[in-house]
Write an enzyme that holds these catalytic residues in place. Structure first.
Site, PDB file in Angstrom:
ATOM      1  N   GLU A 102     -10.553  -2.244   4.237  1.00 36.67           N
ATOM      2  CA  GLU A 102      -9.208  -1.872   4.394  1.00 36.67           C
ATOM      3  C   GLU A 102      -8.947  -0.212   3.949  1.00 36.67           C
ATOM      4  O   GLU A 102      -9.812   0.046   3.067  1.00 36.67           O
ATOM      5  CB  GLU A 102      -7.886  -2.614   3.936  1.00 36.67           C
ATOM      6  CG  GLU A 102      -8.071  -4.121   4.504  1.00 36.67           C
ATOM      7  CD  GLU A 102      -7.032  -5.118   4.100  1.00 36.67           C
ATOM      8  OE1 GLU A 102      -6.534  -5.738   5.012  1.00 36.67           O
ATOM      9  OE2 GLU A 102      -6.630  -4.896   3.018  1.00 36.67           O
ATOM     10  N   ASP A 107       0.639  -1.212   0.065  1.00 33.27           N
ATOM     11  CA  ASP A 107       0.116   0.030   0.013  1.00 33.27           C
ATOM     12  C   ASP A 107       0.747   1.204  -0.020  1.00 33.27           C
ATOM     13  O   ASP A 107       1.804   1.240   0.809  1.00 33.27           O
ATOM     14  CB  ASP A 107      -0.831   0.083   1.315  1.00 33.27           C
ATOM     15  CG  ASP A 107      -1.578  -1.198   1.555  1.00 33.27           C
ATOM     16  OD1 ASP A 107      -1.613  -2.040   0.824  1.00 33.27           O
ATOM     17  OD2 ASP A 107      -2.128  -0.999   2.654  1.00 33.27           O
TER      18      ASP A 107
HETATM   19  C1  FRU Z   1      -3.946  -3.678   2.755  1.00 30.99           C
HETATM   20  C2  FRU Z   1      -3.202  -3.963   4.008  1.00 30.99           C
HETATM   21  C3  FRU Z   1      -3.752  -3.063   5.327  1.00 30.99           C
HETATM   22  C4  FRU Z   1      -2.387  -3.154   6.035  1.00 30.99           C
HETATM   23  C5  FRU Z   1      -1.566  -3.471   5.335  1.00 30.99           C
HETATM   24  C6  FRU Z   1      -0.300  -4.564   5.994  1.00 30.99           C
HETATM   25  O1  FRU Z   1      -3.207  -3.963   1.734  1.00 30.99           O
HETATM   26  O2  FRU Z   1      -3.815  -5.206   4.407  1.00 30.99           O
HETATM   27  O3  FRU Z   1      -4.797  -3.138   5.771  1.00 30.99           O
HETATM   28  O4  FRU Z   1      -2.419  -2.129   7.067  1.00 30.99           O
HETATM   29  O5  FRU Z   1      -1.837  -3.830   4.202  1.00 30.99           O
HETATM   30  O6  FRU Z   1       0.706  -4.474   5.127  1.00 30.99           O
END
Ligand code: FRU
Length: 501
Positions: free
Chosen positions: A208, A26
């Site tokens: 998310e 992300d």
């Molecule tokens: C989304 C996610 C988020 C988390 C991160 C962990 O892709 O699952 O919810 O904070 O990636 O790398």
């Protein structure tokens, strides 16, 4: 773009950000401050798959050329540093800086390890920088928001200034409950619960990386709507990870949606296409926007990958790119207010070569374009009038056996991107796919803007009304572009291709 080493040059994008080495997911902490765009991102500093989650960092003056910086916030034995946001605390409300030198403050999720007394929980924490993002210090009072939950994450913080007052607002998720939870704070350190939104619309996976921002409709300052972005995985429109959005109002306390189609966890899959989607492809996830972007622009970046096969993509030494930066606006189209997206254009200052065709008929069959219109890094602008033809479109990244097919079916009004024969698709059973989205012709015409990079295709149809983003892993030599129609009677209104850059 930023890469100076030759590490893993196969598939290495020219215009999309990749970490020089190792894994990325992300985008995090997108913030503009003192003339610099900061891009942080979920990063494994020591491996090409997910793990050791830390915030990588890159900076840019123009959103196109990124310079990789040292890891900004590293995991330790107590916590992994999960996704979150960053703000310029201009009034030094946090006290982490001074009035003359206000701090940058990162709000991230502490994912606590077994070594921590908070083992198994996810809670929100702060880190700050008083040297323009070069070095970061964790706040001694972390975490600052803890619900005792194992799935409370991905805080996006913005400054609210409206009828209810002026304060920081945090939107985060209770991921497995499919809820967006809202909090407020005067100083980024003490947070007070405001409200909960959801579950609603797409709930086929965990929620998310939310975002919440206000935009004018059709550019009219007096007429605004709030946009709530909710990424979810799996359960996206194209399968696996995807991003949905809701339009509505926010009064400083609660978000109220005008675009809820189905409520609760009883997702009705037959209604998926009625929800608002940021992108109809397989590879645009965890998209969030910049804080403090100049001129009120709302600029978003997504992770150009999908949790279904993200760890298996066939690159070496590095893995996963981010999307191009997208400017989003709200416009009334076909009687509805929708989110419209346009990429910040890597070719805006001209490319290496240009190829153009004026309007001409597009007879049945395939016509290959000449060598100067070929490439694996291209911007293609094409306008079609399908007329009496059933299907028209483009063959992209085409070689002897490989091709990615972008087709419009005027019978069904569906635009499709078919990567089943795009190149290497066998690295994961769910990778080969065809994305489909209904796109209405406008005055009988379909306008497409396509960005090809070494391992991706991003399509914007009808001036950004619809986006489709897919990775493709074609041979470098698969670089031809073709035009096709299944019957006589179509017209190519215009075609402009810029190569390289
Ligand atoms: C989304 C996610 C988020 C988390 C991160 C962990 O892709 O699952 O919810 O904070 O990636 O790398």
């Amino acid at each position: 773009m930023t890469t100076t080493t030759a590490l893993g040059c196969q598939y290495r994008p020219q215009h999309h950000y990749t970490a020089d080495r190792n894994w990325l997911n992300d985008p995090n902490g997108l913030v503009y401050a003192n003339g610099t765009y900061h891009l942080f991102y979920q990063h494994n500093p020591s491996g090409t798959v997910w793990g050791n989650m830390s915030w990588g960092h890159a900076t840019s003056a123009d959103l196109l050329h990124w310079d990789e910086q040292p890891v900004a916030i590293a995991c330790d034995e107590q916590e992994a540093i999960f996704s979150g946001s960053a703000v310029l605390d201009a009034d030094n409300t946090s006290g982490f800086g001074t009035a003359e030198n206000p701090p940058l403050v990162a709000i991230y999720t502490s994912a606590y390890s077994p070594a921590s007394p908070l083992s198994g929980r996810q809670a929100q924490s702060l880190a700050y920088s008083t040297d323009d993002g070069a070095t970061w210090t964790k706040h001694a009072g972390n975490p600052v928001a803890d619900r005792g939950s194992a799935d409370f994450r991905d805080p996006k913080v913005f400054w609210y200034d409206g009828g209810a007052g002026s304060y920081w607002v945090m939107v985060a998720v209770e991921a497995t409950d499919r809820e967006v939870v809202l909090y407020k704070s005067a100083d980024l350190k003490a947070w007070e619960y405001l409200s909960t939104f959801g579950p609603a619309n797409a709930t086929g996976g965990v929620w998310e990386c939310p975002d919440l921002f206000e935009l004018p409709v059709d550019g009219a300052a007096g007429n605004t709507k709030w946009v709530l972005v909710v990424n979810l995985s799996p359960g996206g429109i194209a399968g696996g990870s995807g991003g949905q959005y809701f339009l509505g109002t926010f009064d400083g306390v609660a978000f109220v949606s005008d675009t809820t189609v189905t409520e609760g966890l009883q997702q009705d899959d037959s209604r998926m296409a009625e929800y608002g989607w940021l992108d109809w492809g397989r590879d645009y996830y965890a998209a969030v926007s910049f804080s403090n972007a100049p001129d009120g622009r709302r600029l978003m970046i997504g992770w150009m990958n999908n949790w279904q096969y993200g760890a298996d993509t066939p690159t070496s030494g590095w893995r996963s790119a981010l999307s191009l930066v997208r400017e989003v606006t709200l416009a009334t189209r076909g009687g509805r207010v929708v989110l419209v997206q346009g990429a910040v254009d890597p070719f805006e200052n001209g490319g290496a070569a240009t190829y153009s065709e004026a309007g001409r008929s597009l007879p049945a069959g395939t016509r290959w374009l000449p060598a100067e219109a070929s490439g694996d890094v291209l911007r293609i602008d094409a306008e079609f009038e399908p007329g009496a033809a059933g299907k028209v479109g483009l063959l992209l990244r085409a070689g002897d056996t490989e091709r990615t097919v972008l087709a419009y079916d005027s019978g069904t009004g569906v635009l499709s991107l078919d990567r089943t024969a795009s190149g290497n698709t066998v690295f994961h059973e769910s990778f080969a796919s065809v994305e489909r989205v209904a796109v209405p012709l406008e005055a009988g015409r379909l306008r497409l803007r396509i960005f090809l990079d070494r391992c991706s295709v991003e399509v914007f149809a009808q001036d950004g009304l619809t986006a489709i983003t897919d990775q493709v892993f074609a041979a470098e030599s698969s670089a031809r572009v073709g035009l096709f129609a299944d019957r006589d009677g179509a017209r190519l209104v215009s075609l402009d291709i810029v190569a390289g850059a």
